[in-house]
Structures are given as structure tokens and as C-alpha cells.
Design a protein around this motif. Structure first.
Motif, PDB file in Angstrom:
ATOM      1  N   PHE A  18       0.809  -1.211   0.000  1.00 27.81           N
ATOM      2  CA  PHE A  18       0.000   0.000   0.000  1.00 27.81           C
ATOM      3  C   PHE A  18       0.847   1.268   0.000  1.00 27.81           C
ATOM      4  CE2 PHE A  18      -3.443  -2.842   1.572  1.00 27.81           C
ATOM      5  CZ  PHE A  18      -4.382  -2.532   0.603  1.00 27.81           C
ATOM      6  N   LEU A  19       2.072   1.187   0.515  1.00 26.79           N
ATOM      7  CA  LEU A  19       2.976   2.339   0.448  1.00 26.79           C
ATOM      8  C   LEU A  19       3.275   2.713  -1.000  1.00 26.79           C
ATOM      9  CD1 LEU A  19       5.588   1.793   3.312  1.00 26.79           C
ATOM     10  CD2 LEU A  19       4.106   3.790   2.989  1.00 26.79           C
ATOM     11  N   LEU A  20       3.361   1.717  -1.871  1.00 32.74           N
ATOM     12  CA  LEU A  20       3.611   1.966  -3.288  1.00 32.74           C
ATOM     13  C   LEU A  20       2.481   2.808  -3.887  1.00 32.74           C
ATOM     14  CD1 LEU A  20       5.038   1.517  -6.006  1.00 32.74           C
ATOM     15  CD2 LEU A  20       3.774  -0.639  -6.212  1.00 32.74           C
ATOM     16  N   PHE A  21       1.236   2.484  -3.568  1.00 34.86           N
ATOM     17  CA  PHE A  21       0.103   3.235  -4.107  1.00 34.86           C
ATOM     18  C   PHE A  21       0.015   4.626  -3.498  1.00 34.86           C
ATOM     19  CE2 PHE A  21      -0.995  -1.067  -5.220  1.00 34.86           C
ATOM     20  CZ  PHE A  21      -1.525  -0.916  -6.500  1.00 34.86           C
ATOM     21  N   THR A  22       0.376   4.736  -2.228  1.00 35.54           N
ATOM     22  CA  THR A  22       0.404   6.054  -1.600  1.00 35.54           C
ATOM     23  C   THR A  22       1.435   6.946  -2.283  1.00 35.54           C
ATOM     24  OG1 THR A  22      -0.485   5.616   0.617  1.00 35.54           O
ATOM     25  CG2 THR A  22       1.267   7.222   0.480  1.00 35.54           C
ATOM     26  N   ALA A  25      -7.280  10.644  -2.678  1.00 37.85           N
ATOM     27  CA  ALA A  25      -8.498  10.146  -3.317  1.00 37.85           C
ATOM     28  C   ALA A  25      -9.061  11.160  -4.310  1.00 37.85           C
ATOM     29  CB  ALA A  25      -9.549   9.815  -2.252  1.00 37.85           C
ATOM     30  N   MET A  26      -9.109  12.422  -3.898  1.00 31.35           N
ATOM     31  CA  MET A  26      -9.725  13.461  -4.727  1.00 31.35           C
ATOM     32  C   MET A  26      -8.880  13.771  -5.964  1.00 31.35           C
ATOM     33  SD  MET A  26     -11.023  17.195  -3.470  1.00 31.35           S
ATOM     34  CE  MET A  26     -11.577  18.457  -4.635  1.00 31.35           C
ATOM     35  N   VAL A  27      -7.623  14.120  -5.749  1.00 34.31           N
ATOM     36  CA  VAL A  27      -6.738  14.434  -6.868  1.00 34.31           C
ATOM     37  C   VAL A  27      -6.429  13.169  -7.664  1.00 34.31           C
ATOM     38  CG1 VAL A  27      -4.508  15.380  -7.557  1.00 34.31           C
ATOM     39  CG2 VAL A  27      -5.734  16.391  -5.629  1.00 34.31           C
ATOM     40  N   GLY A  28      -6.268  12.058  -6.951  1.00 33.37           N
ATOM     41  CA  GLY A  28      -5.958  10.798  -7.617  1.00 33.37           C
ATOM     42  C   GLY A  28      -7.050  10.352  -8.555  1.00 33.37           C
ATOM     43  N   LEU A  74      -9.907  -3.884 -20.585  1.00 37.15           N
ATOM     44  CA  LEU A  74      -8.753  -4.093 -19.704  1.00 37.15           C
ATOM     45  C   LEU A  74      -8.298  -2.771 -19.074  1.00 37.15           C
ATOM     46  CD1 LEU A  74      -6.672  -6.633 -21.829  1.00 37.15           C
ATOM     47  CD2 LEU A  74      -8.016  -7.098 -19.761  1.00 37.15           C
ATOM     48  N   ILE A  75      -8.305  -1.713 -19.858  1.00 38.66           N
ATOM     49  CA  ILE A  75      -7.935  -0.386 -19.335  1.00 38.66           C
ATOM     50  C   ILE A  75      -8.900   0.034 -18.230  1.00 38.66           C
ATOM     51  CG2 ILE A  75      -7.840   2.086 -19.898  1.00 38.66           C
ATOM     52  CD1 ILE A  75      -6.821   1.247 -22.699  1.00 38.66           C
ATOM     53  N   SER A  76     -10.191  -0.184 -18.453  1.00 38.76           N
ATOM     54  CA  SER A  76     -11.213   0.191 -17.469  1.00 38.76           C
ATOM     55  C   SER A  76     -11.041  -0.575 -16.159  1.00 38.76           C
ATOM     56  CB  SER A  76     -12.615  -0.064 -18.041  1.00 38.76           C
ATOM     57  OG  SER A  76     -12.855   0.710 -19.189  1.00 38.76           O
ATOM     58  N   ILE A  77     -10.849  -1.897 -16.264  1.00 39.58           N
ATOM     59  CA  ILE A  77     -10.680  -2.726 -15.070  1.00 39.58           C
ATOM     60  C   ILE A  77      -9.427  -2.323 -14.305  1.00 39.58           C
ATOM     61  CG2 ILE A  77     -10.239  -5.062 -14.230  1.00 39.58           C
ATOM     62  CD1 ILE A  77     -13.116  -4.578 -15.099  1.00 39.58           C
ATOM     63  N   PHE A  78      -8.321  -2.181 -15.032  1.00 43.13           N
ATOM     64  CA  PHE A  78      -7.060  -1.793 -14.394  1.00 43.13           C
ATOM     65  C   PHE A  78      -7.202  -0.437 -13.709  1.00 43.13           C
ATOM     66  CE2 PHE A  78      -3.088   0.617 -14.557  1.00 43.13           C
ATOM     67  CZ  PHE A  78      -2.242  -0.223 -13.840  1.00 43.13           C
ATOM     68  N   GLY A  79      -7.844   0.517 -14.389  1.00 40.60           N
ATOM     69  CA  GLY A  79      -7.995   1.858 -13.835  1.00 40.60           C
ATOM     70  C   GLY A  79      -8.830   1.881 -12.575  1.00 40.60           C
ATOM     71  N   VAL A  80      -9.944   1.172 -12.582  1.00 43.63           N
ATOM     72  CA  VAL A  80     -10.830   1.134 -11.410  1.00 43.63           C
ATOM     73  C   VAL A  80     -10.118   0.501 -10.217  1.00 43.63           C
ATOM     74  CG1 VAL A  80     -12.925   0.100 -10.456  1.00 43.63           C
ATOM     75  CG2 VAL A  80     -12.983   1.150 -12.721  1.00 43.63           C
ATOM     76  N   PHE A 132      -6.861   0.240  -9.728  1.00 42.55           N
ATOM     77  CA  PHE A 132      -5.760   1.113  -9.320  1.00 42.55           C
ATOM     78  C   PHE A 132      -6.260   2.251  -8.431  1.00 42.55           C
ATOM     79  CE2 PHE A 132      -3.132   4.872  -9.831  1.00 42.55           C
ATOM     80  CZ  PHE A 132      -1.854   4.378  -9.593  1.00 42.55           C
ATOM     81  N   ILE A 133      -7.317   2.930  -8.858  1.00 38.79           N
ATOM     82  CA  ILE A 133      -7.855   4.058  -8.089  1.00 38.79           C
ATOM     83  C   ILE A 133      -8.413   3.580  -6.749  1.00 38.79           C
ATOM     84  CG2 ILE A 133      -9.660   5.825  -8.041  1.00 38.79           C
ATOM     85  CD1 ILE A 133      -9.262   6.117 -11.071  1.00 38.79           C
ATOM     86  N   ALA A 134      -9.035   2.401  -6.741  1.00 40.05           N
ATOM     87  CA  ALA A 134      -9.564   1.849  -5.495  1.00 40.05           C
ATOM     88  C   ALA A 134      -8.438   1.571  -4.502  1.00 40.05           C
ATOM     89  CB  ALA A 134     -10.347   0.573  -5.775  1.00 40.05           C
ATOM     90  N   LEU A 135      -7.333   1.026  -4.988  1.00 39.57           N
ATOM     91  CA  LEU A 135      -6.188   0.729  -4.122  1.00 39.57           C
ATOM     92  C   LEU A 135      -5.505   2.010  -3.647  1.00 39.57           C
ATOM     93  CD1 LEU A 135      -4.638  -2.333  -5.999  1.00 39.57           C
ATOM     94  CD2 LEU A 135      -5.764  -2.334  -3.761  1.00 39.57           C
ATOM     95  N   LEU A 136      -5.546   3.038  -4.488  1.00 39.52           N
ATOM     96  CA  LEU A 136      -4.954   4.324  -4.129  1.00 39.52           C
ATOM     97  C   LEU A 136      -5.623   4.892  -2.880  1.00 39.52           C
ATOM     98  CD1 LEU A 136      -2.812   6.304  -5.377  1.00 39.52           C
ATOM     99  CD2 LEU A 136      -4.748   7.523  -6.377  1.00 39.52           C
ATOM    100  N   GLY A 137      -6.949   4.873  -2.872  1.00 43.14           N
ATOM    101  CA  GLY A 137      -7.685   5.370  -1.718  1.00 43.14           C
ATOM    102  C   GLY A 137      -7.601   4.435  -0.532  1.00 43.14           C
ATOM    103  N   SER A 138      -7.654   3.137  -0.807  1.00 43.51           N
ATOM    104  CA  SER A 138      -7.589   2.142   0.272  1.00 43.51           C
ATOM    105  C   SER A 138      -6.278   2.231   1.037  1.00 43.51           C
ATOM    106  CB  SER A 138      -7.749   0.729  -0.304  1.00 43.51           C
ATOM    107  OG  SER A 138      -8.994   0.584  -0.943  1.00 43.51           O
ATOM    108  N   SER A 139      -5.205   2.578   0.326  1.00 47.33           N
ATOM    109  CA  SER A 139      -3.895   2.685   0.972  1.00 47.33           C
ATOM    110  C   SER A 139      -3.903   3.731   2.078  1.00 47.33           C
ATOM    111  CB  SER A 139      -2.815   3.013  -0.063  1.00 47.33           C
ATOM    112  OG  SER A 139      -2.936   4.356  -0.531  1.00 47.33           O
TER     113      SER A 139
END
Length: 227
Positions: free
Chosen positions: A68-72, A143-146, A169-175, A177-184
Motif C-alpha cells: 500500500f505504500l507503493l500506491f500512496t 483520493a480526490m486528486v488521484g 482491460l484499461i477500465s478494469i485496471f484503472g478502477v 488502481f484508483i480503489a487501491l490508491l484510496g484504500s492505501s
């Protein structure tokens, strides 16, 4: 002729459906953000915050922290600037889409400033202490800027891609990624869950406005070329 008419009608129906989906999500995000903003300014307790935080505490693991540090890092100032410069260079190299480049740079700056203003307005302290707790908590900037920034990149990637498989694939990866960004931010205890969800809501509202601006600019450019 009939086949072309059918394709054109199908395309029009998809555009209308997309507009209604955008509108529905825009309204839902706006309603949630206003509700959560009111709860924070009134200093009310948001029930699901502690429930989610207690669940997260039971999942702590050293490997997960590194993950999660990577996504942060990808959602903080330096990470966003690096990815933004790379993305702008790629868009310029492949598409020469100056409208997209302008919307990305101007949008990220404006949304970041809006996030700071909202944080100062609500004044919510972070759930943690020590390094990183100096700034305020609501709404989450990651979360907001990300969501705004990476959401724009996903939008442009989908716009430039014709293959349905690649778009999926782009849509799935993007969703994800953004979910993990906030979860981190919740997992690392930098934010309450409501900070992240409100950040997503505000980020999506800004994203829709940026997309509408870009599409308006593209329409103007197309009409100018046709003259």
C-alpha cells in the motif's frame, strides 16, 4: 445505407446512455459529498468510519504495508507530477492533443487547490499522529486528486483506443488502481474511510466537469477545422 443508419443509431444510443450514467453518478457523488461535509462540519461521528478501521486493523501485515505504500507514493505530489509529465509527453508524442494536455495540467492544479481549501474549511484532524499528520484530513487529497488525475488518464486512454478488449482491460485496471490508491490511505491510517469516499466523490465531480470541458473544446476545434 440501412446498415450505416443502424450503426449511427446505435452510437447515438450509447452516447445518450453514457450521458445519463454520468448525470446519475454526478448527482449521487454530489449528494454524498454534501452529506459527509455536513457531518464533519457539525462534528458528528460517521458510523462506518470506526467499523472499517477496526476491520483494517485486523488485517495488518508487513507485506501489505509495503504494497500500500507503493500506491500512496503514486498518489502523492511527487508521484502525480512524475506520472503527469510522462503522460503529457506521451500524449504529445502520439496524438498532439493539446486540449487534453491543458485539461490535465490545469485540472490537477485547480483540484489540488480546491482540496486544500476544503480541508481548511472543515478542519478535520487526521486519525494518526507523527510525521504526515501535519496537514488536515477531509477530504483525502490522494483520493480526490488521484481519482481526478488518473480518471482523466483512463478517459483519454479509452478515447484513443478502438479495441473493445483493450478498452475493457484499461477500465478494469484503472478502477482497481484508483480503489487501491484510496484504500492505501485508510490501511496506513492516514485518513478515515469517510475522508477517502468524500475525496472520491469530489474528485469524480471535478472529473466530469473536466471531461465536459475537453469535449466542448474538441467540438470547437472540429468545427473550426471544418470551416
Amino acid at each position: 445505407m440501412q446498415a450505416e443508419y443502424g450503426i449511427g443509431r446505435e452510437s447515438l444510443m450509447k452516447k445518450r446512455k453514457r450521458k445519463w450514467v454520468r448525470l446519475a453518478l454526478f448527482i449521487l457523488c454530489g449528494a454524498f459529498f454534501l452529506w459527509s461535509f455536513q457531518q464533519i462540519t457539525l462534528q458528528n461521528t460517521i458510523g462506518f468510519d470506526e467499523v472499517i478501521r477496526n476491520v483494517v486493523k485486523g488485517l495488518e501485515a508487513e507485506l501489505a504495508v509495503s504494497f500500500f505504500l507503493l500506491f500512496t507514493m503514486l498518489g502523492d505530489k511527487n508521484g502525480v507530477i512524475l506520472i503527469m509529465l510522462l503522460s503529457i509527453g506521451l500524449i504529445w508524442w502520439i496524438k498532439r492533443d493539446y486540449a487534453a494536455m491543458g485539461v490535465i495540467v490545469g485540472g490537477v492544479i485547480l483540484v489540488n487547490e480546491l482540496n486544500k481549501w476544503l480541508k481548511n474549511l472543515t478542519g478535520r484532524e487526521r486519525p494518526m499522529t507523527g510525521p504526515g499528520a501535519e496537514s488536515l484530513s477531509f477530504p483525502s487529497g490522494h483520493a480526490m486528486v488521484g481519482l481526478f488525475f488518473y480518471g482523466l488518464l483512463i478517459y483519454f486512454a479509452l478515447s484513443y483506443t478502438k479495441s473493445n478488449t483493450k478498452r475493457f482491460l484499461i477500465s478494469i485496471f484503472g478502477v482497481v488502481f484508483i480503489a487501491l490508491l484510496g484504500s492505501s490511505r485508510v490501511y496506513l491510517n492516514y485518513h478515515y474511510p469517510s475522508d477517502v469516499l468524500a475525496g472520491y466523490a469530489a474528485g469524480y465531480i471535478c472529473l466530469i466537469m473536466a471531461v465536459l470541458l475537453y469535449e466542448w473544446m474538441q467540438t470547437k476545434i472540429t468545427k473550426r477545422k471544418a470551416v
